[in-house]
Write an enzyme that holds these catalytic residues in place. Structure first.
Site, PDB file in Angstrom:
ATOM      1  N   ALA A 253       1.665  -2.976 -10.774  1.00 34.43           N
ATOM      2  CA  ALA A 253       1.456  -1.543 -11.007  1.00 34.43           C
ATOM      3  C   ALA A 253       0.057  -1.310 -11.588  1.00 34.43           C
ATOM      4  O   ALA A 253      -0.660  -0.404 -11.151  1.00 34.43           O
ATOM      5  CB  ALA A 253       2.525  -1.012 -11.966  1.00 34.43           C
TER       6      ALA A 253
ATOM      7  N   TYR B 242      -2.768   1.054  -9.941  1.00 29.07           N
ATOM      8  CA  TYR B 242      -3.381   2.206 -10.617  1.00 29.07           C
ATOM      9  C   TYR B 242      -4.906   2.033 -10.692  1.00 29.07           C
ATOM     10  O   TYR B 242      -5.656   2.976 -10.431  1.00 29.07           O
ATOM     11  CB  TYR B 242      -2.809   2.379 -12.032  1.00 29.07           C
ATOM     12  CG  TYR B 242      -1.317   2.667 -12.067  1.00 29.07           C
ATOM     13  CD1 TYR B 242      -0.754   3.583 -11.175  1.00 29.07           C
ATOM     14  CD2 TYR B 242      -0.471   2.047 -12.980  1.00 29.07           C
ATOM     15  CE1 TYR B 242       0.615   3.842 -11.202  1.00 29.07           C
ATOM     16  CE2 TYR B 242       0.894   2.320 -13.008  1.00 29.07           C
ATOM     17  CZ  TYR B 242       1.428   3.204 -12.114  1.00 29.07           C
ATOM     18  OH  TYR B 242       2.775   3.474 -12.128  1.00 29.07           O
TER      19      TYR B 242
ATOM     20  N   GLY C  70       0.785  -1.241   0.000  1.00 32.50           N
ATOM     21  CA  GLY C  70       0.000   0.000   0.000  1.00 32.50           C
ATOM     22  C   GLY C  70       0.815   1.288   0.000  1.00 32.50           C
ATOM     23  O   GLY C  70       0.243   2.382  -0.046  1.00 32.50           O
TER      24      GLY C  70
HETATM   25  C1  COA Z   1       4.020  -0.169  -8.955  1.00 25.54           C
HETATM   26  C2  COA Z   1       4.209   0.265  -7.503  1.00 25.54           C
HETATM   27  C3  COA Z   1       4.403   1.774  -7.439  1.00 25.54           C
HETATM   28  C4  COA Z   1       2.938  -0.085  -6.728  1.00 25.54           C
HETATM   29  O1  COA Z   1       3.141   0.241  -5.390  1.00 25.54           O
HETATM   30  P1  COA Z   1       2.826  -0.877  -4.261  1.00 25.54           P
HETATM   31  O2  COA Z   1       3.027  -0.239  -2.951  1.00 25.54           O
HETATM   32  O3  COA Z   1       3.616  -2.112  -4.564  1.00 25.54           O
HETATM   33  O4  COA Z   1       1.295  -1.147  -4.593  1.00 25.54           O
HETATM   34  P2  COA Z   1       0.086  -1.411  -3.614  1.00 25.54           P
HETATM   35  O5  COA Z   1       0.476  -2.328  -2.505  1.00 25.54           O
HETATM   36  O6  COA Z   1      -0.502  -0.106  -3.247  1.00 25.54           O
HETATM   37  O7  COA Z   1      -0.918  -2.143  -4.628  1.00 25.54           O
HETATM   38  C5  COA Z   1      -0.480  -3.256  -5.372  1.00 25.54           C
HETATM   39  C6  COA Z   1      -1.659  -4.141  -5.679  1.00 25.54           C
HETATM   40  O8  COA Z   1      -1.260  -5.117  -6.640  1.00 25.54           O
HETATM   41  C7  COA Z   1      -1.495  -6.411  -6.122  1.00 25.54           C
HETATM   42  N1  COA Z   1      -0.448  -7.255  -6.670  1.00 25.54           N
HETATM   43  C8  COA Z   1       0.793  -7.486  -6.212  1.00 25.54           C
HETATM   44  N2  COA Z   1       1.454  -8.322  -7.024  1.00 25.54           N
HETATM   45  C9  COA Z   1       0.605  -8.606  -8.039  1.00 25.54           C
HETATM   46  C10 COA Z   1       0.697  -9.416  -9.200  1.00 25.54           C
HETATM   47  N3  COA Z   1       1.814 -10.078  -9.494  1.00 25.54           N
HETATM   48  N4  COA Z   1      -0.388  -9.475 -10.012  1.00 25.54           N
HETATM   49  C11 COA Z   1      -1.505  -8.786  -9.747  1.00 25.54           C
HETATM   50  N5  COA Z   1      -1.649  -7.997  -8.644  1.00 25.54           N
HETATM   51  C12 COA Z   1      -0.599  -7.919  -7.815  1.00 25.54           C
HETATM   52  C13 COA Z   1      -1.435  -6.249  -4.624  1.00 25.54           C
HETATM   53  O9  COA Z   1      -2.112  -7.313  -3.976  1.00 25.54           O
HETATM   54  C14 COA Z   1      -2.159  -4.907  -4.474  1.00 25.54           C
HETATM   55  O10 COA Z   1      -3.558  -5.023  -4.662  1.00 25.54           O
HETATM   56  P3  COA Z   1      -4.562  -5.084  -3.415  1.00 25.54           P
HETATM   57  O11 COA Z   1      -4.318  -3.877  -2.586  1.00 25.54           O
HETATM   58  O12 COA Z   1      -5.909  -5.144  -4.043  1.00 25.54           O
HETATM   59  O13 COA Z   1      -4.223  -6.358  -2.651  1.00 25.54           O
HETATM   60  C15 COA Z   1       5.434  -0.477  -6.852  1.00 25.54           C
HETATM   61  O14 COA Z   1       5.169  -1.860  -6.746  1.00 25.54           O
HETATM   62  C16 COA Z   1       6.720  -0.260  -7.611  1.00 25.54           C
HETATM   63  O15 COA Z   1       7.285   0.823  -7.558  1.00 25.54           O
HETATM   64  N6  COA Z   1       7.193  -1.292  -8.335  1.00 25.54           N
HETATM   65  C17 COA Z   1       8.464  -1.239  -9.058  1.00 25.54           C
HETATM   66  C18 COA Z   1       8.558  -0.117 -10.102  1.00 25.54           C
HETATM   67  C19 COA Z   1       7.301   0.027 -10.917  1.00 25.54           C
HETATM   68  O16 COA Z   1       6.682  -0.944 -11.316  1.00 25.54           O
HETATM   69  N7  COA Z   1       6.931   1.287 -11.168  1.00 25.54           N
HETATM   70  C20 COA Z   1       5.748   1.610 -11.962  1.00 25.54           C
HETATM   71  C21 COA Z   1       6.097   1.782 -13.394  1.00 25.54           C
HETATM   72  S1  COA Z   1       4.691   2.228 -14.378  1.00 25.54           S
END
Ligand code: COA
Length: 188
Positions: free
Chosen positions: A135, A139, A99
């Site tokens: 991601a 979103y 989150g």
């Molecule tokens: C993308 C990013 C910003 C999201 O932030 P985060 O803190 O991980 O995301 P959140 O925890 O708020 O939400 C992620 C959601 O995806 C879900 N999720 C996690 N892995 C998943 C997967 N492999 N497939 C589908 N959903 C997935 C989580 O369960 C969560 O959903 P939920 O709250 O309904 O359970 C972060 O993971 C990140 O920076 N990743 C690496 C760089 C990146 O991808 N940047 C974005 C480029 S566009």
């Protein structure tokens, strides 16, 4: 400038952040989702120096509320009164899926819509890579909508990959956030 969310704080980048960015960008699990890969400490310091001076973007470090640095967010206020874009990376994988990313995004959306009065906010760099379901889920959870598909836009790991542009309108964000809003700016 410092923006406070529920779980995260967006603060100006510091030179002392550089070693962490270098470590994160050297990690294939992280940099496969980023546009920057494998940078040296000197390159990263130069990148931070330029980012801090750049008037066309606002660069933030993402900290947890207890002051742990976990990533970065770049915000581009592109078209005044219309649209902004942003890019985010939680570089510390221990904080994925908990989150923190959504909270940082909601924090920049609140600033974009309430303070800067933008009409929409979209993903920078044309959108999100189609092999990044975490991601995309983050979103969509916030209220972003897919706008289409940029087909086979680049090559990664043996395959052509699509990019998905996504955006959120101010009204959609308001609805999702359950807030009653009265516009203070005069609409043309
Ligand atoms: C993308 C990013 C910003 C999201 O932030 P985060 O803190 O991980 O995301 P959140 O925890 O708020 O939400 C992620 C959601 O995806 C879900 N999720 C996690 N892995 C998943 C997967 N492999 N497939 C589908 N959903 C997935 C989580 O369960 C969560 O959903 P939920 O709250 O309904 O359970 C972060 O993971 C990140 O920076 N990743 C690496 C760089 C990146 O991808 N940047 C974005 C480029 S566009």
């Amino acid at each position: 400038m410092i923006l406070k969310g529920k779980k995260t704080i967006l603060r100006p980048l510091r030179m002392s952040d550089a070693p962490r960015f270098v470590k994160w960008l050297a990690d294939p699990e992280v940099n496969k989702f980023a546009n920057r890969h494998g940078v040296t400490l000197a390159e990263e310091k130069e990148w931070i120096r330029k980012a801090k001076k750049n008037k066309e973007e606002m660069s933030f470090a993402i900290d947890t509320k207890d002051g742990t640095h976990i990533g970065s967010l770049l915000f581009f206020p592109i078209e005044k009164d219309l649209g902004a874009s942003f890019g985010i990376s939680i570089g510390d994988k221990n904080y994925w899926g908990r989150g923190y990313g959504s909270d940082a995004i909601n924090t920049i959306l609140k600033y974009s819509f309430e303070k800067l009065k933008f009409h929409h906010v979209r993903l920078a760099g044309n959108g999100v890579f189609d092999y990044n379901p975490r991601a995309i889920r983050a979103y969509e959870k916030i209220g972003f909508v897919k706008e289409g598909l940029l087909r086979e836009r680049f090559f990664y790991d043996g395959k052509y990959r699509n990019i998905i542009p996504m955006s959120i309108l101010e009204s959609e964000w308001r609805k999702k956030n359950g807030k009653i809003y009265s516009k203070t700016k005069k609409l043309a």
